[in-house]
Enzyme design. Structure first.
Site, mmCIF file in Angstrom:
data_model
loop_
_atom_site.group_PDB
_atom_site.id
_atom_site.type_symbol
_atom_site.label_atom_id
_atom_site.label_comp_id
_atom_site.label_asym_id
_atom_site.label_seq_id
_atom_site.Cartn_x
_atom_site.Cartn_y
_atom_site.Cartn_z
ATOM 1 N N CYS A 1 0.837 -1.204 0.000
ATOM 2 C CA CYS A 1 0.000 0.000 0.000
ATOM 3 C C CYS A 1 0.875 1.258 0.000
ATOM 4 O O CYS A 1 1.605 1.474 -0.959
ATOM 5 C CB CYS A 1 -0.964 -0.055 1.194
ATOM 6 S SG CYS A 1 -2.409 0.985 0.963
ATOM 7 N N HIS B 1 -2.903 -5.854 1.056
ATOM 8 C CA HIS B 1 -2.239 -5.964 2.365
ATOM 9 C C HIS B 1 -2.045 -7.418 2.790
ATOM 10 O O HIS B 1 -2.929 -7.969 3.457
ATOM 11 C CB HIS B 1 -3.088 -5.268 3.432
ATOM 12 C CG HIS B 1 -3.084 -3.786 3.342
ATOM 13 N ND1 HIS B 1 -2.128 -3.002 3.943
ATOM 14 C CD2 HIS B 1 -3.919 -2.928 2.725
ATOM 15 C CE1 HIS B 1 -2.371 -1.731 3.712
ATOM 16 N NE2 HIS B 1 -3.458 -1.641 2.969
ATOM 17 N N GLU C 1 -0.220 -8.429 5.151
ATOM 18 C CA GLU C 1 -0.090 -8.466 6.618
ATOM 19 C C GLU C 1 -1.447 -8.418 7.316
ATOM 20 O O GLU C 1 -1.529 -8.626 8.518
ATOM 21 C CB GLU C 1 0.815 -7.321 7.098
ATOM 22 C CG GLU C 1 0.179 -5.947 7.217
ATOM 23 C CD GLU C 1 -0.071 -5.245 5.888
ATOM 24 O OE1 GLU C 1 0.210 -5.836 4.823
ATOM 25 O OE2 GLU C 1 -0.573 -4.104 5.916
#
Lengths: 218, 77
Positions: free
Chosen positions: A86, A192, A194
């Site tokens: 991002c 994302h 994560e």
């Protein structure tokens, strides 16, 4: 294996990244502050999402000129793994480590949803384990990947497109969601990984990408 | 003290999605003569002395991203 999670004023995915790396990927990780930190003792770098420096001027522009990014550029040129998600992707393109740039989504809207992704080239460490279509969350207002025609041809020919959206959410050229550098050690992507490292979070497909870090010889 | 006005604009080939929205808003307000709007940035720099090569360098190194933007500047005052 120890991963540096960079922190800029305005980073907001740094804690998610640290927790995902430690708890779910199973590697050591620590924060590194942008202006007085050092990458000594680290084997990989995670550039997290957020709104670094308020995204003043352009997304990622100020962060890409920070002291820790100059060190990250040297680190990356030694062939060591660097991933940016991002705002981290925006910082990596602004720093020149990755080709292209990210602009406002085709329709002005901030998009926050899960998207399906396919790994396009499986040659880099980041995509080697992604043997199926995966689902990852996106959350961005400026995720439209752009690159000129020559640049697009170059990254197509050199197998630098890492991920494509199955259904393009933001107007990115060639449906591109993530790219790697020529050497393949630097990955930037708008989704994302994560935020998708355990079923409790709605899915763990992010591990297929991040597990690459646990395989790196430190 | 001299002032430099730096203009940063998105390359013509790239879609300016904010500009497109403003275009339709202006048309909605009755300004039918508007066919396109493109939004850029105006940056004022107050400098002790004007050295063109250094102004260009500032634009190339930070103020504009050459991948997506063009820049121009003028010295005023």
């Amino acid at each position: 294996m120890k991963v540096a999670v960079l922190q800029f004023p305005g980073s907001n995915c740094d804690q998610d990244a640290l927790k995902a790396l430690r708890d779910d990927v199973g590697v050591d990780a620590d924060y590194v502050w942008h202006n007085d930190g050092s990458l000594n003792g680290f084997d990989a770098v995670f550039v997290p999402g957020g709104f670094s420096y308020g995204d003043y001027l352009r997304c990622g522009a100020m962060a890409s000129r920070s002291a820790i990014m100059q060190e990250t550029i040297r680190f990356a040129k030694e062939g060591r793994p660097v991933i940016g998600a991002c705002n981290g992707f925006q910082i990596l393109t602004e720093s020149g480590l990755l080709p292209g740039a990210l602009l406002k989504n085709e329709r002005q809207k901030f998009i926050c949803k899960d998207v399906m992704l396919e790994a396009v080239n499986r040659t880099s460490i980041w995509t080697a384990a992604v043997d199926r279509t995966i689902s990852l969350p996106i959350a961005h207002g400026e995720g439209r990947y752009v690159i000129d025609a020559d640049g697009l041809k170059r990254i197509q020919d050199q197998e630098q497109i890492a991920f494509r959206y199955v259904s393009n959410p933001n107007g990115s050229v060639d449906d591109i969601a993530g790219v790697v550098n020529e050497a393949g050690n630097v990955l930037g992507l708008m989704p994302h990984p994560e935020r998708a490292t355990k079923e409790l979070l709605g899915g763990n497909d992010g591990l297929l990408i991040l597990k690459a870090l646990s395989l790196v010889n430190a | 003290m001299p002032r430099v006005r730096v203009y940063v604009t998105l390359k013509p080939a790239l879609l300016d999605s904010a500009g497109r929205t403003v275009t339709s808003s202006l048309q909605h307000l009755g300004f039918d003569e508007v066919s396109d709007v493109r939004i850029g940035k105006l940056i004022h720099l107050d400098v002790e002395k004007v050295e063109e090569s250094r102004i260009k360098e500032m634009c190339q190194k930070l103020l504009a991203n050459p991948v997506i933007e063009d820049f121009s500047y003028e010295v005023v005052g």
